[in-house]
Design an enzyme around this catalytic site. Structure first.
Site, short mmCIF file in Angstrom:
data_model
loop_
_atom_site.label_atom_id
_atom_site.label_comp_id
_atom_site.label_asym_id
_atom_site.label_seq_id
_atom_site.Cartn_x
_atom_site.Cartn_y
_atom_site.Cartn_z
N GLY A 102 0.82 -1.21 0.00
CA GLY A 102 0.00 0.00 0.00
C GLY A 102 0.85 1.26 0.00
CB THR A 103 3.98 2.09 1.81
OG1 THR A 103 3.40 1.80 3.10
CG2 THR A 103 4.93 3.26 1.93
CG ASN A 106 -4.66 4.29 9.57
OD1 ASN A 106 -4.93 5.30 8.91
ND2 ASN A 106 -3.61 4.24 10.36
CD GLN A 163 -7.09 -0.02 7.75
OE1 GLN A 163 -7.93 -0.89 7.99
NE2 GLN A 163 -5.82 -0.16 8.10
N GLY A 212 -2.64 -5.83 0.23
CA GLY A 212 -3.08 -7.21 0.42
C GLY A 212 -3.23 -7.62 1.87
CG HIS A 213 -0.39 -6.37 5.13
ND1 HIS A 213 -0.42 -6.02 6.46
CD2 HIS A 213 0.09 -5.31 4.47
CE1 HIS A 213 0.06 -4.78 6.59
NE2 HIS A 213 0.38 -4.33 5.38
CB THR A 222 10.11 -10.52 -12.56
OG1 THR A 222 11.11 -10.32 -13.55
CG2 THR A 222 9.43 -11.86 -12.79
CB CYS A 228 6.95 5.25 22.98
SG CYS A 228 7.85 5.76 24.42
C1 PLP Z 1 -1.55 -0.30 6.32
C2 PLP Z 1 -1.88 0.96 5.60
C3 PLP Z 1 -1.05 1.44 4.58
C4 PLP Z 1 0.25 0.78 4.21
O1 PLP Z 1 0.09 -0.43 3.54
P1 PLP Z 1 1.38 -1.41 3.47
O2 PLP Z 1 0.96 -2.47 2.53
O3 PLP Z 1 1.60 -1.90 4.85
O4 PLP Z 1 2.50 -0.60 2.96
C5 PLP Z 1 -1.43 2.59 3.93
N1 PLP Z 1 -2.55 3.24 4.28
C6 PLP Z 1 -3.37 2.81 5.24
C7 PLP Z 1 -4.61 3.58 5.55
C8 PLP Z 1 -3.06 1.65 5.95
O5 PLP Z 1 -3.87 1.25 6.93
#
Ligand code: PLP
Length: 387
Positions: free
Chosen positions: A71-72, A151, A179, A200-201, A237, A325
Site C-alpha cells: 500500500g505504501t 486506519n 482500510q 493485500g495484508h 518481474t 513512543c
Molecule cells: C496499512 C496501511 C497502509 C500501508 O500499507 P502497506 O501495505 O503496509 O505498505 C497505507 N494506508 C493505510 C490507511 C493503511 O492502513
C-alpha cells in the site's frame, strides 16, 4: 496462552483459502509471465485472471490495475507520479489524518517546492469539505490525496462527494482505500477517483502485495523504471504467488462481505458497549455513524494507551494505539490530536479492530479483563482525580 487478535487494521491473518491458492506458484508453477514458452504463458494467464478479479472488486477495467509491493508503494507511486506530471508549480492537498504513507510523500513534495495544504477534520474525525473546496477554489493544478477510511478511528469519508468537489476543481484525486477494502464495497464508477491504493495484508492476503488503480487517461510519471510489466507502469518481474493470493482474497472478501460485516459489527458493538458500561471515563473517538464495521477507537481518560496495551498483551490480547513512543516523550496520535480530543483522553486511546476470524468468546474475555486493567492503572495514575 491463546492469542486474541483485535489488531486487524495493522495486519490480518492470511486466509487458508488464499494460502492454498498461492502454494502451487511457490512450487512447480514458477514460470516467468514474460517468457515466450507456454510454461511462462500459463502464468501470464493466471496473473491476468487475478487482475480481472481485483478489477471487478473495485469496478475498474483490468488494464487500470497495477500490482505493487504494498500500500505504501501505491500511495507514493500515485502522489509522486501525478505531482511530477503537474510540475513544481502544482499544489498537493491531503487531509491531516492521512496515513504516513500519504503524508510522507506529500511533505517530501513540499520540501521540493510544491505548495502543500493539509485539510482539517472536525471533532468526530470527519473531513471539513468546505476547507477542501477552499483549498481548491483558485483552480490551480493540484493532486489531492484523501483516504477513504481512517486506519485509527475507522471513520469513513464521503468519497463520492469528495470526488465531485475535486473533479469540479479540475484536480487529480487519489484515495488511500487500504482500510475500506474488504470492509465496504468500493466502486470507482460511483466514486470516480483517478487513483486508488489497496494493500493485500489488510484483507487476508500476505504482506508485500499492493495495488494502484490508475484510471485510464490519468497521467502519472512512472517511478519504477525497467521492464514492460504492468502496462509499463511498474517495471519488475511480477510477484506471482502474491498476486494470485490477492486475487483469491478479494474474491473471498466480495463473496462474504455483507454477512461477515453483520457478524463483525455485532461483536465490535458488544465490545464497545460493554467497555463503556464497565469502565468509567471511557469514550469512543470518531464518527460512529460513518465508521468501518470492524473498528473501535476508545479513550480511557487519565491513563496511557501504551500501558493498557502492555497489560492486554500480557494476557495474549492484541490491540493498538496510534501514539508512538518517541525518544522518551509520548507523542499522541496525529489523528486523535487533529480531532481535538481533550488532553486527558488523547494519550489513552486504544484501537480494537476485528476480522472474520474473531469470536464472541474472545470479546467476552476482553470484557472480563480490560475493566480490571483500567481500574488498576487508574489507581496508579497521577492525573486521575478520583484516586
Ligand atoms: C496499512 C496501511 C497502509 C500501508 O500499507 P502497506 O501495505 O503496509 O505498505 C497505507 N494506508 C493505510 C490507511 C493503511 O492502513
Amino acid at each position: 496462552m491463546k492469542t486474541i487478535y483485535f489488531d486487524n487494521n495493522a495486519t490480518t491473518r492470511v486466509a487458508p483459502e488464499v494460502l492454498e491458492a498461492m502454494l502451487p506458484f511457490l512450487g512447480e508453477r514458477y514460470g516467468n509471465a514474460s517468457s515466450m514458452h507456454a510454461f511462462g504463458g500459463r502464468v501470464a494467464k493466471d496473473i491476468q485472471a487475478a487482475r480481472e478479479r481485483v478489477a471487478a472488486f473495485i469496478g475498474a477495467d483490468p488494464s487500470e490495475i497495477v500490482f505493487t509491493s504494498c500500500g505504501t508503494e501505491s500511495d507514493n507511486m500515485a502522489i509522486h507520479g501525478a505531482a511530477e506530471v503537474l510540475g513544481p508549480q502544482a499544489r498537493v492537498v491531503a487531509s491531516r489524518v492521512e496515513h504516513p504513507a500519504v503524508l510522507g510523500p506529500c511533505r517530501r513534495l513540499r520540501d521540493m517546492g510544491f505548495s502543500e495544504t493539509e485539510v482539517p477534520v472536525d471533532s468526530a474525525g470527519q473531513l471539513d469539505l468546505d476547507a477542501l473546496r477552499e483549498a481548491l477554489k483558485d483552480g490551480a493544478p493540484s493532486i489531492v490525496s484523501i483516504m477513504w477510511a481512517n486506519n485509527e478511528t475507522g471513520v469513513v469519508f464521503p468519497m463520492a462527494e469528495i470526488a465531485q468537489i475535486v473533479k469540479a476543481a479540475g484536480a487529480v484525486l487519489h484515495t488511500d482505500a487500504v482500510q475500506v477494502a474488504g470492509k465496504l464495497p468500493i466502486d470507482v464508477r460511483s466514486a470516480p477517483v483517478d487513483m486508488l491504493s489497496l494493500s493485500g495484508h489488510k484483507l487476508h492476503a500476505p504482506k508485500g502485495i499492493g495495488v494502484c488503480y490508475i484510471r485510464r487517461g490519468t497521467r502519472v510519471k512512472t517511478f519504477m523504471l525497467g521492464g514492460h510489466q504492468e502496462h509499463g507502469r511498474r517495471g519488475g518481474t511480477e510477484n506471482v504467488p502474491y498476486i494470485i493470493g490477492l486475487g483469491r482474497a478479494v474474491e473471498l472478501a466480495a463473496a462474504g462481505m455483507e454477512e461477515e460485516n453483520r457478524q463483525i459489527a455485532r461483536l465490535r458493538d458488544k465490545l464497545e458497549r460493554g467497555l463503556l458500561a464497565t469502565c468509567p471515563d471511557a469514550r469512543v473517538n470518531g464518527d460512529v455513524r460513518n465508521r468501518l464495521p470492524n473498528t473501535s477507537n476508545m479513550s480511557f481518560e487519565y491513563i496511557e494507551g501504551e500501558s493498557i496495551l502492555m497489560h492486554l498483551s500480557d494476557r495474549g490480547i492484541c490491540a493498538s494505539t496510534g501514539s508512538a513512543c518517541a525518544a522518551g516523550s509520548l507523542e499522541p496520535s496525529h489523528v486523535i490530536r487533529a480531532m481535538g480530543v481533550p488532553f486527558t483522553a488523547v494519550h489513552g486511546s486504544v484501537r480494537f479492530s476485528l476480522s472474520r476470524y474473531n469470536t464472541e468468546a474472545e470479546v467476552d474475555t476482553v470484557l472480563a479483563e480490560l475493566p480490571k486493567i483500567i481500574a488498576k492503572l487508574r489507581a496508579l495514575s497521577p492525573f486521575c482525580q478520583n484516586g
